[in-house]
Design a protein around this motif. Sequence first.
Motif, PDB file in Angstrom:
ATOM      1  N   GLY A 778       0.817  -1.209   0.000  1.00 44.15           N
ATOM      2  CA  GLY A 778       0.000   0.000   0.000  1.00 44.15           C
ATOM      3  C   GLY A 778       0.846   1.252   0.000  1.00 44.15           C
ATOM      4  O   GLY A 778       0.471   2.267  -0.591  1.00 44.15           O
ATOM      5  N   ARG A 779       2.038   1.200   0.613  1.00 46.48           N
ATOM      6  CA  ARG A 779       2.902   2.379   0.676  1.00 46.48           C
ATOM      7  C   ARG A 779       3.758   2.558  -0.557  1.00 46.48           C
ATOM      8  O   ARG A 779       4.270   3.649  -0.803  1.00 46.48           O
ATOM      9  N   MET A 780       3.940   1.480  -1.329  1.00 42.72           N
ATOM     10  CA  MET A 780       4.890   1.566  -2.437  1.00 42.72           C
ATOM     11  C   MET A 780       4.438   2.524  -3.539  1.00 42.72           C
ATOM     12  O   MET A 780       5.262   2.978  -4.337  1.00 42.72           O
ATOM     13  N   PHE A 781       3.118   2.843  -3.564  1.00 43.71           N
ATOM     14  CA  PHE A 781       2.614   3.761  -4.580  1.00 43.71           C
ATOM     15  C   PHE A 781       2.549   5.196  -4.077  1.00 43.71           C
ATOM     16  O   PHE A 781       2.071   6.072  -4.805  1.00 43.71           O
ATOM     17  N   LEU A 795      14.274   8.962  -6.308  1.00 41.27           N
ATOM     18  CA  LEU A 795      13.476   9.754  -5.387  1.00 41.27           C
ATOM     19  C   LEU A 795      12.273   8.994  -4.851  1.00 41.27           C
ATOM     20  O   LEU A 795      11.542   9.515  -4.026  1.00 41.27           O
ATOM     21  N   GLY A 796      12.028   7.797  -5.316  1.00 41.62           N
ATOM     22  CA  GLY A 796      10.839   7.078  -4.889  1.00 41.62           C
ATOM     23  C   GLY A 796       9.577   7.624  -5.508  1.00 41.62           C
ATOM     24  O   GLY A 796       8.502   7.551  -4.904  1.00 41.62           O
ATOM     25  N   LEU A 797       9.681   8.192  -6.724  1.00 45.93           N
ATOM     26  CA  LEU A 797       8.524   8.775  -7.394  1.00 45.93           C
ATOM     27  C   LEU A 797       7.980   7.901  -8.510  1.00 45.93           C
ATOM     28  O   LEU A 797       6.881   8.148  -8.993  1.00 45.93           O
ATOM     29  N   GLY A 798       8.760   6.910  -8.938  1.00 47.34           N
ATOM     30  CA  GLY A 798       8.388   6.167 -10.132  1.00 47.34           C
ATOM     31  C   GLY A 798       7.013   5.548 -10.053  1.00 47.34           C
ATOM     32  O   GLY A 798       6.170   5.756 -10.928  1.00 47.34           O
ATOM     33  N   LEU A 799       6.729   4.764  -9.013  1.00 45.57           N
ATOM     34  CA  LEU A 799       5.445   4.088  -8.904  1.00 45.57           C
ATOM     35  C   LEU A 799       4.320   5.068  -8.612  1.00 45.57           C
ATOM     36  O   LEU A 799       3.186   4.861  -9.054  1.00 45.57           O
ATOM     37  N   ALA A 800       4.605   6.135  -7.849  1.00 48.64           N
ATOM     38  CA  ALA A 800       3.567   7.135  -7.591  1.00 48.64           C
ATOM     39  C   ALA A 800       3.151   7.817  -8.882  1.00 48.64           C
ATOM     40  O   ALA A 800       1.953   8.010  -9.153  1.00 48.64           O
ATOM     41  N   VAL A 801       4.120   8.174  -9.704  1.00 49.24           N
ATOM     42  CA  VAL A 801       3.809   8.781 -11.002  1.00 49.24           C
ATOM     43  C   VAL A 801       3.104   7.781 -11.895  1.00 49.24           C
ATOM     44  O   VAL A 801       2.137   8.111 -12.587  1.00 49.24           O
ATOM     45  N   ALA A 802       3.563   6.521 -11.867  1.00 47.88           N
ATOM     46  CA  ALA A 802       2.934   5.504 -12.714  1.00 47.88           C
ATOM     47  C   ALA A 802       1.472   5.302 -12.358  1.00 47.88           C
ATOM     48  O   ALA A 802       0.609   5.225 -13.245  1.00 47.88           O
ATOM     49  N   ARG A 803       1.175   5.219 -11.069  1.00 46.18           N
ATOM     50  CA  ARG A 803      -0.238   5.056 -10.676  1.00 46.18           C
ATOM     51  C   ARG A 803      -1.054   6.299 -11.031  1.00 46.18           C
ATOM     52  O   ARG A 803      -2.195   6.194 -11.500  1.00 46.18           O
ATOM     53  N   GLY A 804      -0.503   7.487 -10.807  1.00 47.12           N
ATOM     54  CA  GLY A 804      -1.234   8.699 -11.143  1.00 47.12           C
ATOM     55  C   GLY A 804      -1.547   8.786 -12.623  1.00 47.12           C
ATOM     56  O   GLY A 804      -2.650   9.136 -13.026  1.00 47.12           O
ATOM     57  N   LEU A 805      -0.553   8.465 -13.467  1.00 43.33           N
ATOM     58  CA  LEU A 805      -0.788   8.490 -14.915  1.00 43.33           C
ATOM     59  C   LEU A 805      -1.796   7.422 -15.312  1.00 43.33           C
ATOM     60  O   LEU A 805      -2.630   7.645 -16.198  1.00 43.33           O
ATOM     61  N   THR A 806      -1.735   6.254 -14.661  1.00 43.56           N
ATOM     62  CA  THR A 806      -2.682   5.183 -14.977  1.00 43.56           C
ATOM     63  C   THR A 806      -4.105   5.610 -14.661  1.00 43.56           C
ATOM     64  O   THR A 806      -5.039   5.365 -15.448  1.00 43.56           O
ATOM     65  N   GLU A 807      -4.318   6.215 -13.505  1.00 40.02           N
ATOM     66  CA  GLU A 807      -5.659   6.678 -13.152  1.00 40.02           C
ATOM     67  C   GLU A 807      -6.121   7.773 -14.098  1.00 40.02           C
ATOM     68  O   GLU A 807      -7.320   7.854 -14.409  1.00 40.02           O
ATOM     69  N   THR A 812      -6.206   0.999 -13.924  1.00 37.33           N
ATOM     70  CA  THR A 812      -5.779   0.681 -12.556  1.00 37.33           C
ATOM     71  C   THR A 812      -4.404   0.052 -12.585  1.00 37.33           C
ATOM     72  O   THR A 812      -4.024  -0.608 -13.568  1.00 37.33           O
ATOM     73  N   LEU A 813      -3.652   0.241 -11.506  1.00 36.75           N
ATOM     74  CA  LEU A 813      -2.319  -0.327 -11.381  1.00 36.75           C
ATOM     75  C   LEU A 813      -2.231  -1.004 -10.021  1.00 36.75           C
ATOM     76  O   LEU A 813      -2.513  -0.394  -8.987  1.00 36.75           O
ATOM     77  N   SER A 814      -1.864  -2.278 -10.007  1.00 34.23           N
ATOM     78  CA  SER A 814      -1.781  -3.036  -8.762  1.00 34.23           C
ATOM     79  C   SER A 814      -0.563  -3.939  -8.814  1.00 34.23           C
ATOM     80  O   SER A 814       0.052  -4.139  -9.866  1.00 34.23           O
ATOM     81  N   ALA A 815      -0.221  -4.494  -7.634  1.00 36.08           N
ATOM     82  CA  ALA A 815       0.951  -5.365  -7.516  1.00 36.08           C
ATOM     83  C   ALA A 815       0.512  -6.738  -7.025  1.00 36.08           C
ATOM     84  O   ALA A 815      -0.334  -6.841  -6.127  1.00 36.08           O
ATOM     85  N   GLU A 816       1.102  -7.782  -7.622  1.00 37.26           N
ATOM     86  CA  GLU A 816       0.817  -9.164  -7.228  1.00 37.26           C
ATOM     87  C   GLU A 816       2.121  -9.932  -7.101  1.00 37.26           C
ATOM     88  O   GLU A 816       3.160  -9.523  -7.644  1.00 37.26           O
ATOM     89  N   ASP A 817       2.039 -11.062  -6.408  1.00 35.99           N
ATOM     90  CA  ASP A 817       3.210 -11.925  -6.298  1.00 35.99           C
ATOM     91  C   ASP A 817       3.454 -12.663  -7.616  1.00 35.99           C
ATOM     92  O   ASP A 817       2.517 -13.088  -8.290  1.00 35.99           O
TER      93      ASP A 817
END
Length: 839
Positions: A778-781, A795-807, A812-817
């Motif tokens: 939950g925190r990784m985004f 900077l730890g922005l990659g996944l936050a930007v990726a989810r924002g652009l996806t929305e 939707t953007l999610s993570a699975e094993d």
Amino acid sequence: MAEEPRPGRRRGRLTVYLGAAPGVGKTYAMLGEAQRRAARGTDIVVGYVETHGRENTAAMIQGLEVVPRQRITYRDTTFTEMDTDAILARRPAVVLVDELAHTNVPGSRHEKRAQDVEQIRAAGIDVITTVNIQHLESLNDEVERITGVRQRETVPDDVVRTADQIQLVDMSPEALRRRMAHGNIYKPENVDASLASYFRVGNLTALRELALLWLADRVDDALGAYRRQHDIAAPWPTKERIVVAVTGGEESETLVRRGARLAQRAAGAELMAVHVIATDGLRRVDESRIARVQQLVASLGGSFHSVVGEDVSGAVVDFATGANATMIVVGVSRHGRINRLFTGSTGDRIASLAGSIDVHLVTHEEAARSGRRRPLFSPLSRSRQTAGWVMALLLPAVVTALLLLSTETDQLPLVELLLLAATVLVALVGGLLPALTAALVSFLLLNWYFTPPVGRFTIAEPTNLLALLVYVAVAAGVATVVDLASRRAADATRARTEAATMGSLSRSVLTGQDTAEAITERLREVFAQRAVSLLANTDGGWVVLASSGETPACSPDEGDTRVTVDDRHVLALCGDPLRASDQRVLEAFAVQTSLVLEYRRLREREDRAAALESADATRTAILRAVSHDLRTPLATLRTAVDGLVGDRGLDDEDRAALVEAVGSSAEQLERLIDNLLDLSRLQTGLLHPVFRERSLDEVLPLAVAGQPPGAVTLEVEESTPLVHTDAGLLERVVANLVSNAVRASAGKPVRVLAHVLPGTVDIMVVDRGPGVPPEERGRMFEPFQRLSDRSAGGLGLGLAVARGLTEALGGTLSAEDTPGGGLTMVLSLPRTRPSQDAA
């Protein structure tokens, strides 16, 4: 170690010297009392006294035992504070503690000196202390408005208010300024500035008045406690208190204004308005007018009170007596002369019960309009009233005809009872006026057919006359009682309905579940209206905020009934006009609507505050990250450029390494800046995608083109349908995910797959890295969350930007094993409809 207070020990007394302003001599007065007590043999010590360099004050300490202060080092500076432990160990009878509102240096036993005093008193030691009026917590804002200086050290009012003795140390502003000019308060170099600022005559006068008023309230509390302890019911007129009896009628505001004018004539007078709620709950009161009266009383500096009582006059007098009032203001009765003749007036009854309290009777316009009311208005429906009038004319005649056919027509009491029963039946059906008419018709029929001489409207026997008169009186009385009972039943039913409706409204307001749409729908259902709309007055005209029903009104003029919510909002109802009896419930809906609108404004304000807080947190994180992560590539870039510019015999291999370092650092900076810009555009809402039908065969190869050979395998079938997206943003998202996956895989190939689902196309980026624990996904985004990624320049922005652009793309953007270990990022995008695919 200090002795702990034992349970049951006498609590020490607290004496407070309250200064009206700095420099009035409260410390000097405290030391004077200490000298007098010491001369009488009292064991008294000085716990803490601050002389501020004043020679006269320092001289008063001579001969008194002084408890040494404790030394506390804080931030490489040594301070002295009162030694509470030493005082407790010494156990004197009385201790002097100056400056009660003082805040102790960090490292002391307590944060505030007032807490030290409480501990000393708990040990059974009496305390004499000092405090200035400007240090009281309740007066802090007023003092700042008067003097322009915010007091940083304050003491709660209860600490001073509950003292056993309070001594006011006062001085006229002129005398205090003379003391200041003579250098008895501050050093000579500070005198002029103080006289021109804080110690102005106006400031000192205002502080003096604050001290006097605050102490007057304290004395008044003590007087009230004394009266309660000694069961003194009679008021003691120590202070002007004016009680205004508010009925809820149109004259209420006039009475309150008159009471306020009377209160203004006496300095320090108190204005109180009291409204008596009847215990039967059936007396009609305009709640909206009561609310306006409450606002008026508050604006005039008074207080509003509601009490419950069966007898209004007695309840008003009881309240005034309990409040130690000196005057009761009551309006002239609105009832007619006949009503006042038999029942009296509220003002007369209050005057007879008030005792030593003055009663001020106020005339008003409503008293002259009392005769215009309709006291005989019936609460019954029109059909029941019509049936009652028909029965009033026909039923006595039918009963008379049946009696005439009977052989026993000379039994007058039986005839009267039967006709009386008919009259009662008419009262039950039609109300008072038809019943009185039935009684009159019965009287005439009895006279004509059953009292000698028969056939004439005359009565020969006096007993028959008495019987007929008693009959008419009983019939009228029974009809009146029956009509009153029906009115009370109707009022009770209406009150029960209103209570149920208002209870439902209150529950919905408390739970915060109501919306403007729900209110308009419920309002339409309760009052059986065709349509209801909530209108807002804007600069461009009226706007419909919420509506229910068909063809709602778009402006207040289009509604059949209108009720004002506030200055900018109106409820417009389309349908049958409402009765006056429905006004209270309608006002309750208006109040609830106002609350809902206020909740909406508060939620919008809260959302804006949350957005600002998030933006501030993001800004702080950006600055923190920029100060570190952007500095590394910049330093590398500058070092490489300096090496190339200097060119101190570098060979081709070194020069190529420096050029490569310049390129990689510039690329790293470009990537970081792009992520920061993307995040900023997402948070400010400036990103506007351009949607078109795109093939993944065109987008995905471009997204993985920048990776090393063999690092990524692309698996997309040619039959994969088109997706509705912005190709540039989708490429950014996939490139970001792939870049993260390549870094996490540590040399293992990353797979990029495409799965087709009924409504979406899922793009999966599969890596074989260490993965991410489920509790951290939950925190990784969130922005600036690097988790286990410790690579330089991130900077730890990659996944936050990726989810924002996806929305922004509607996906939707999610993570699975990843089965077998690793992490799989699943990007779901809406696909085009089959008809579009075919086209």
